[in-house]
Structures are given as C-alpha cells and as structure tokens.
Design a protein around this motif. Structure first.
Motif, PDB file in Angstrom:
ATOM      1  N   GLY A 165       9.723   9.240  -4.080  1.00 23.22           N
ATOM      2  CA  GLY A 165       9.668   8.748  -5.381  1.00 23.22           C
ATOM      3  C   GLY A 165       9.686   9.884  -6.526  1.00 23.22           C
ATOM      4  N   MET A 166       9.148  10.958  -5.857  1.00 19.90           N
ATOM      5  CA  MET A 166       9.191  12.395  -6.675  1.00 19.90           C
ATOM      6  C   MET A 166      10.559  12.799  -7.090  1.00 19.90           C
ATOM      7  SD  MET A 166       5.607  13.990  -5.981  1.00 19.90           S
ATOM      8  CE  MET A 166       5.646  15.445  -7.155  1.00 19.90           C
ATOM      9  N   ALA A 167      11.204  12.921  -5.796  1.00 21.42           N
ATOM     10  CA  ALA A 167      12.634  13.176  -6.208  1.00 21.42           C
ATOM     11  C   ALA A 167      13.624  12.445  -6.697  1.00 21.42           C
ATOM     12  CB  ALA A 167      13.113  13.201  -4.616  1.00 21.42           C
ATOM     13  N   GLY A 168      13.400  11.032  -6.772  1.00 23.69           N
ATOM     14  CA  GLY A 168      14.172  10.300  -7.296  1.00 23.69           C
ATOM     15  C   GLY A 168      13.991  10.282  -8.888  1.00 23.69           C
ATOM     16  N   ALA A 169      12.735  10.393  -9.311  1.00 28.99           N
ATOM     17  CA  ALA A 169      12.560  10.526 -10.319  1.00 28.99           C
ATOM     18  C   ALA A 169      12.956  11.761 -11.212  1.00 28.99           C
ATOM     19  CB  ALA A 169      10.933  10.381 -10.829  1.00 28.99           C
ATOM     20  N   ARG A 170      12.829  12.681 -10.697  1.00 26.25           N
ATOM     21  CA  ARG A 170      13.504  14.161 -10.897  1.00 26.25           C
ATOM     22  C   ARG A 170      15.034  14.159 -11.022  1.00 26.25           C
ATOM     23  NH1 ARG A 170       9.263  17.808  -7.348  1.00 26.25           N
ATOM     24  NH2 ARG A 170       7.472  17.713  -8.642  1.00 26.25           N
ATOM     25  N   ALA A 222       0.961  -1.366   0.183  1.00 28.94           N
ATOM     26  CA  ALA A 222       0.093  -0.011  -0.175  1.00 28.94           C
ATOM     27  C   ALA A 222       0.869   1.235  -0.054  1.00 28.94           C
ATOM     28  CB  ALA A 222      -0.717   0.069   1.146  1.00 28.94           C
ATOM     29  N   VAL A 223       1.774   1.234   0.556  1.00 32.47           N
ATOM     30  CA  VAL A 223       2.937   2.338   0.754  1.00 32.47           C
ATOM     31  C   VAL A 223       3.589   2.391  -0.614  1.00 32.47           C
ATOM     32  CG1 VAL A 223       5.179   3.523   1.686  1.00 32.47           C
ATOM     33  CG2 VAL A 223       3.256   2.250   3.222  1.00 32.47           C
ATOM     34  N   ALA A 224       4.095   1.369  -1.118  1.00 32.62           N
ATOM     35  CA  ALA A 224       4.904   1.257  -2.251  1.00 32.62           C
ATOM     36  C   ALA A 224       4.348   1.861  -3.609  1.00 32.62           C
ATOM     37  CB  ALA A 224       5.423  -0.044  -2.356  1.00 32.62           C
ATOM     38  N   ILE A 225       2.908   1.522  -3.561  1.00 38.85           N
ATOM     39  CA  ILE A 225       2.062   1.869  -4.842  1.00 38.85           C
ATOM     40  C   ILE A 225       1.949   3.392  -5.019  1.00 38.85           C
ATOM     41  CG2 ILE A 225      -0.201   1.685  -3.812  1.00 38.85           C
ATOM     42  CD1 ILE A 225      -1.050   0.459  -6.614  1.00 38.85           C
ATOM     43  N   VAL A 226       2.059   4.039  -3.833  1.00 40.25           N
ATOM     44  CA  VAL A 226       1.954   5.565  -3.885  1.00 40.25           C
ATOM     45  C   VAL A 226       3.225   6.400  -4.481  1.00 40.25           C
ATOM     46  CG1 VAL A 226       1.770   7.701  -2.518  1.00 40.25           C
ATOM     47  CG2 VAL A 226       0.216   5.877  -1.939  1.00 40.25           C
ATOM     48  N   GLY A 227       4.167   5.755  -4.160  1.00 48.02           N
ATOM     49  CA  GLY A 227       5.683   6.200  -4.631  1.00 48.02           C
ATOM     50  C   GLY A 227       5.813   5.892  -5.961  1.00 48.02           C
ATOM     51  N   THR A 228       5.471   4.641  -6.447  1.00 51.63           N
ATOM     52  CA  THR A 228       5.874   4.125  -7.700  1.00 51.63           C
ATOM     53  C   THR A 228       4.770   4.992  -8.733  1.00 51.63           C
ATOM     54  OG1 THR A 228       6.073   1.960  -6.984  1.00 51.63           O
ATOM     55  CG2 THR A 228       5.400   2.177  -9.186  1.00 51.63           C
ATOM     56  N   SER A 229       3.483   5.312  -7.991  1.00 47.53           N
ATOM     57  CA  SER A 229       2.580   5.994  -8.977  1.00 47.53           C
ATOM     58  C   SER A 229       3.070   7.516  -9.353  1.00 47.53           C
ATOM     59  CB  SER A 229       1.258   6.070  -8.540  1.00 47.53           C
ATOM     60  OG  SER A 229       0.633   4.657  -8.274  1.00 47.53           O
ATOM     61  N   ALA A 230       3.609   8.067  -8.303  1.00 51.74           N
ATOM     62  CA  ALA A 230       4.016   9.521  -8.499  1.00 51.74           C
ATOM     63  C   ALA A 230       5.231   9.328  -9.476  1.00 51.74           C
ATOM     64  CB  ALA A 230       4.406   9.974  -7.130  1.00 51.74           C
TER      65      ALA A 230
END
Length: 259
Positions: free
Chosen positions: A222-227, A55-63
C-alpha cells in the motif's frame, strides 16, 4: 491460525503485497487478495475468509491514506462524510444481499464496467487535469449520495471493484484528477473497512495471527503503491485503472458463466 503449508503462506504474502499496491493506486486490491485466500484456504468457512481479508486490507488502506494525505490535496472532511454515508449504504446493501441473486446483478455490472472502460479510453483527458477550483456544495452532496450511499450499497450487496468505482465517481463528480481521487478513496475506504471489521470482530470471524502476518505485506504494498502514484501522476493511475477494470470484467464473466 490454521496449519498452512509454507509455500501457500508465501504465496498469500505475495498476494497481500500485490493487493496493497493495486488498491493504493486505483482500488480493486480485493480482486487479488480475496481469491488468493479462498484458493489458499479452501477448508476455511467463507465468513472467516471475508473477516481475515478485511483485517488485512484495512492496514494497507490506512497506510496508503496517510501517505496520500501528506502529499496530495485531499479534503479529509469531505472524504469522511462520504465514508460515513458509505457505511450506511453498505449496511443497507448487506441487508438486501440475502434476497438478491448475484447472477442477475453481474451482467448489469459488467455492462456498466464496459461503459466505464469505453468512457476512459475515449476521453484521454479524464482525470488527468487538476480541478478548476473547490467543489461546489451541490457537487459534494451528489458525491455523498452517489459515491457514499450508492456505491456503499453496492459494496454491501456484491462488492468487487468498489474502490475502482469510487475513484471513477469522485473524478467525474468532483472533477478530481485521478491521483487526488485515489487519495480520497483511501480515506473513504478506511471508514467503510472499520465498519465491516467491527462487525466481523463481533462475530468472531477474524484469524488475527494470519491477518497480522499478511497485513505487514499489504502495508508495504500500500505504501509503495501510493508513493508510485504520487510520483508518476494521473497518467500512470489511468493506465492501471484500465487494467483493473478489464480484470474486473473478466472476473465477473468467469463467476457468471464458468465457475
């Protein structure tokens, strides 16, 4: 939500943020988040740890997926097709998991990972050049079979490092650079996570209040890593990939011989 000491809760939040960052860059965030939940919540049944982690991981993955698709050339249609195949593969893997001794599988996976590590180190150009053109239909089908069904099966059977395997497979089969491979992997991961989370929800093994708190930190990571991956490029992703593969080998070795 169980009664958790403040110090433990803060450490879980930091682990969720770090896991989101690693997962967004190259996959393998579960190497941080899942062990942190197991250590921080030792009296919680494993099913609840797995459900909460998903449940936690899906939020970061989606972002991360949304961040990538806005700026990276992601073929969302192909990614979703691979993701749906991975859902089927993971369900099949989970079906066979009860009859497989993970102690037998771990050494085989370590050998594969060491081979991958050698390949990445000996091929400095791997995943650093953009694809020469659109992927052929045959390559897309191969990606669906290998990255979708094959790695999806592994995810259901054992699991650790699935995101990392997906990045490597997509870069190798579809000739993607590592940034595009990471972006595509995030879309695939959203599909597989949705399937798994639906199952955990039906089983009632998700601690939603704790998940909501940790998801905020996982989202930020997740957002910081993608950027950062988009900004620094494939060379940076390649370096993180090497670190994650080495960490995964060490974790599997520990589980095999020391745990």
């Amino acid at each position: 939500m169980p009664d958790i000491p403040l110090t433990t809760l803060l450490l879980l939040c930091l682990a969720a943020a770090a896991a989101g960052w690693v997962d967004a860059v190259v996959g393998g965030g579960g190497l941080l988040q899942l062990p942190a939940l197991l250590v921080g919540l030792p009296h919680l049944p494993p099913a609840y740890v797995l459900g909460t982690n998903k449940a936690v991981a899906i939020v970061g993955t989606s972002a991360a997926a949304v961040t990538y698709t806005r700026k990276a050339p992601v073929d969302v249609r192909t990614a979703v097709r691979i993701g749906l195949a991975a859902v089927g593969g993971s369900l099949a893997g989970a079906f066979f998991a009860a009859g497989i001794d993970s102690a037998v599988l771990r050494p085989l996976i370590m050998v594969v990972l060491l081979g991958v590590l050698a390949f990445v180190l000996l091929r400095p150009s791997f995943g650093t050049a953009p694809a020469p053109g659109p992927a052929t239909r045959q390559r897309v089908l191969t990606a669906i079979l290998v990255a979708g069904i094959g790695i999806g099966f592994y995810d259901g059977l054992l699991g650790p490092g699935t995101g990392t395997f997906l990045v490597i497979a997509l870069a190798a089969i579809l000739h993607m650079d590592l940034v595009t491979a990471s972006a595509t992997t995030k879309v695939v991961n959203v599909c597989t996570n949705l399937g798994a989370l639906a199952m955990f929800t039906v089983q009632g093994t998700v601690l939603w209040r704790l998940s909501a708190l940790l998801a905020v930190f996982n989202l930020a990571g997740g957002m910081a890593g993608a950027r950062m991956a988009l900004k620094k490029g494939s060379g940076f992703v390649r370096g993180v990939l090497v670190v994650v593969v080495v960490s995964l080998v060490c974790k599997l070795a520990y589980d095999q011989w020391l745990a």
